[in-house]
Design an enzyme around this catalytic site. Structure first.
Site, PDB file in Angstrom:
ATOM      1  N   ASP A  60       0.862  -1.186   0.000  1.00 52.54           N
ATOM      2  CA  ASP A  60       0.000   0.000   0.000  1.00 52.54           C
ATOM      3  C   ASP A  60       0.893   1.229   0.000  1.00 52.54           C
ATOM      4  O   ASP A  60       1.801   1.347   0.838  1.00 52.54           O
ATOM      5  CB  ASP A  60      -0.916   0.013   1.232  1.00 52.54           C
ATOM      6  CG  ASP A  60      -2.083   0.984   1.070  1.00 52.54           C
ATOM      7  OD1 ASP A  60      -1.837   2.162   0.751  1.00 52.54           O
ATOM      8  OD2 ASP A  60      -3.231   0.564   1.270  1.00 52.54           O
ATOM      9  N   SER A  67      -9.777  10.253   8.402  1.00 52.32           N
ATOM     10  CA  SER A  67     -11.033   9.662   7.943  1.00 52.32           C
ATOM     11  C   SER A  67     -10.942   8.145   7.810  1.00 52.32           C
ATOM     12  O   SER A  67     -11.967   7.464   7.742  1.00 52.32           O
ATOM     13  CB  SER A  67     -11.447  10.276   6.599  1.00 52.32           C
ATOM     14  OG  SER A  67     -10.475  10.001   5.598  1.00 52.32           O
ATOM     15  N   ASN A  68      -9.727   7.595   7.780  1.00 52.59           N
ATOM     16  CA  ASN A  68      -9.561   6.140   7.713  1.00 52.59           C
ATOM     17  C   ASN A  68      -9.983   5.449   9.005  1.00 52.59           C
ATOM     18  O   ASN A  68     -10.399   4.280   8.996  1.00 52.59           O
ATOM     19  CB  ASN A  68      -8.102   5.765   7.443  1.00 52.59           C
ATOM     20  CG  ASN A  68      -7.544   6.295   6.143  1.00 52.59           C
ATOM     21  OD1 ASN A  68      -6.347   6.519   6.030  1.00 52.59           O
ATOM     22  ND2 ASN A  68      -8.389   6.508   5.154  1.00 52.59           N
ATOM     23  N   LYS A  84       0.856   3.451   5.639  1.00 51.32           N
ATOM     24  CA  LYS A  84      -0.052   2.384   6.055  1.00 51.32           C
ATOM     25  C   LYS A  84       0.673   1.044   6.120  1.00 51.32           C
ATOM     26  O   LYS A  84       0.505   0.277   7.081  1.00 51.32           O
ATOM     27  CB  LYS A  84      -1.233   2.280   5.092  1.00 51.32           C
ATOM     28  CG  LYS A  84      -2.276   3.357   5.243  1.00 51.32           C
ATOM     29  CD  LYS A  84      -3.474   3.082   4.342  1.00 51.32           C
ATOM     30  CE  LYS A  84      -4.546   4.145   4.528  1.00 51.32           C
ATOM     31  NZ  LYS A  84      -5.716   3.895   3.671  1.00 51.32           N
ATOM     32  N   ASP A 128      -9.590  -0.610  -3.747  1.00 43.54           N
ATOM     33  CA  ASP A 128     -10.838   0.169  -3.819  1.00 43.54           C
ATOM     34  C   ASP A 128     -10.983   0.923  -5.131  1.00 43.54           C
ATOM     35  O   ASP A 128     -11.706   1.900  -5.209  1.00 43.54           O
ATOM     36  CB  ASP A 128     -10.906   1.154  -2.650  1.00 43.54           C
ATOM     37  CG  ASP A 128      -9.763   2.169  -2.664  1.00 43.54           C
ATOM     38  OD1 ASP A 128      -8.882   2.082  -3.550  1.00 43.54           O
ATOM     39  OD2 ASP A 128      -9.750   3.054  -1.786  1.00 43.54           O
ATOM     40  N   CYS A 186     -15.749   4.772  -2.316  1.00 43.14           N
ATOM     41  CA  CYS A 186     -16.233   4.791  -0.936  1.00 43.14           C
ATOM     42  C   CYS A 186     -16.104   6.182  -0.328  1.00 43.14           C
ATOM     43  O   CYS A 186     -16.918   6.586   0.498  1.00 43.14           O
ATOM     44  CB  CYS A 186     -15.461   3.764  -0.103  1.00 43.14           C
ATOM     45  SG  CYS A 186     -15.917   2.061  -0.467  1.00 43.14           S
ATOM     46  N   CYS A 333     -13.785  18.928  -6.510  1.00 39.22           N
ATOM     47  CA  CYS A 333     -14.451  17.872  -5.755  1.00 39.22           C
ATOM     48  C   CYS A 333     -13.527  17.495  -4.594  1.00 39.22           C
ATOM     49  O   CYS A 333     -12.779  18.349  -4.113  1.00 39.22           O
ATOM     50  CB  CYS A 333     -14.783  16.674  -6.649  1.00 39.22           C
ATOM     51  SG  CYS A 333     -13.354  15.848  -7.354  1.00 39.22           S
TER      52      CYS A 333
END
Length: 375
Positions: A60, A67-68, A84, A128, A186, A333
């Site tokens: 990763d 937010s994780n 991570k 994801d 997500c 965004c």
């Protein structure tokens, strides 16, 4: 051979008639690679390390964000900003020092996937995004490794086993990716915090079954889970003899450009991107810019750039005639993907002065407004 400490640690496995000492020794000799150390990768790592997999690789390239922590149970607030893969390895090594944890703090790519995956017995897909799913699938087929698949979105999840025992691969089920922006991530659509644990535990179970040779796997079956109704459905799958990667006459014999395959431009039209710093400077100079936020309502409630209009992306085509073609429009965004689609929509309508905010509001927060809440 299992040590006396391992015999004690794994005694509940050894008590299972179908599993026993031979099953635990197979686990100890196995090498499993987890692609993605996020929502799925977190419980996957915990359960497979606890189970006693011999070598557990974790790939990763991201860092831990606040937010994780709503669902990525491997991490704490002290891990924010750190790799991570590295933090996952430290946590899992503390959980079970008998397991060889190998972190790869990098993004899986067409350049490194074959060499990395070839060193493992099976791969578990905890990704994801579509480019990495297709990349993982193709690399598994080309190296002859099983691919334990899982995906999550909002309140629903899926799990299967691809390219195992003559079964189908991911491309047999999804020959083509959806158009860019069609399926929200997500981050955009949300995910119930406990959902990844359900799907990851199924993936971990399938991995253990493949390694030990017990039970019936999900090869040839797609298991679908709905948390709201607490229900499961199962679809039967078949290998596609015309599949371009695992079919009888495969056309894909090497890894390809998966961003291009999924319709993601390499540079997202850099000439019509604008950096947060450049946008901030132009706003400070009083330039007449129309800033348009194309995120969802719940996202805007968390944070927004002052003075921006709010038009969610799906409603934007119906409102294109509200703007003059001589206006300078800047779309943003969360991270730049949806706003790039908005920019392209207006470019196709012959607007000449439209821009996408590079990196989205997350980049704005990092570069311009560090006090802005992030998500």
């Amino acid at each position: 051979m299992l040590t006396s400490a391992e015999l004690s640690r794994y005694s509940r496995h050894l008590s299972l008639p179908e599993f026993g000492r031979s099953g635990q020794e197979r686990l100890r000799a196995s090498r499993v690679l987890i692609v993605g150390a996020g929502g799925l990768g977190s419980p996957l790592g915990l359960y497979l390390a606890a189970a006693g997999v011999g070598v557990l690789g974790i790939v990763d390239g991201d860092v831990v964000e606040e937010s994780n922590l709503q669902r990525q149970v491997l991490y704490t607030v002290n891990d924010i900003g750190h790799s991570k893969a590295e933090r996952a390895a430290a946590r899992l090594s503390a959980l079970n020092p008998h397991v060889d944890i190998r972190p790869y703090a990098m993004t899986l790519s067409s350049e490194n996937a074959l060499a990395l995956i070839n060193d493992y017995d099976l791969v578990i897909d905890g990704t994801d995004n579509f480019p990495t799913r297709y990349l993982t699938n193709d690399a598994c087929v080309l190296t002859g490794k099983p691919n334990v698949y899982g995906s999550i979105f909002q309140f629903e999840g899926q799990a299967s086993v691809f390219h195992h025992d003559g079964g189908p691969c991911y491309r047999c089920l999804f020959p083509e990716p959806p158009p860019p922006g069609m399926v929200p991530s997500c981050a955009e659509g949300g995910v119930l915090g406990v959902l990844p644990a359900m799907i990851a535990s199924i993936q971990a179970t399938e991995a253990i079954k493949i390694i030990t040779g017990i039970g019936d796997t999900l090869s040839g079956r797609l298991l679908q889970y709905n948390a709201l109704s607490m229900s499961f459905e199962e679809l039967r799958l078949r290998r596609d003899s015309q599949c371009p990667v695992c079919g009888d006459l495969p056309s894909i014999r090497a890894l390809i450009d998966y961003d291009a395959f999924c319709g993601i431009p390499k540079n997202l039209m850099q000439e019509s991107n604008i950096s947060p710093e450049a946008l901030h400077a132009r706003l400070q100079q009083g330039e007449n810019l129309t800033l348009i936020d194309v995120r969802e309502h719940y996202e805007r409630e968390i944070c927004a750039i002052a003075g921006s209009l709010h038009i969610p992306l799906q409603t934007l085509p119906a409102r294109i005639n509200e703007f003059a073609k001589e206006q300078t429009l800047v779309f943003y965004c969360k991270s730049g993907g949806r706003s790039a689609s908005a920019r392209d929509l207006f470019n196709d309508a012959d607007f000449k002065r439209v821009y996408n905010l590079s990196g989205g509001i997350l980049a704005w927060a990092a570069k311009v407004d560090p006090d802005m809440p992030r998500y």
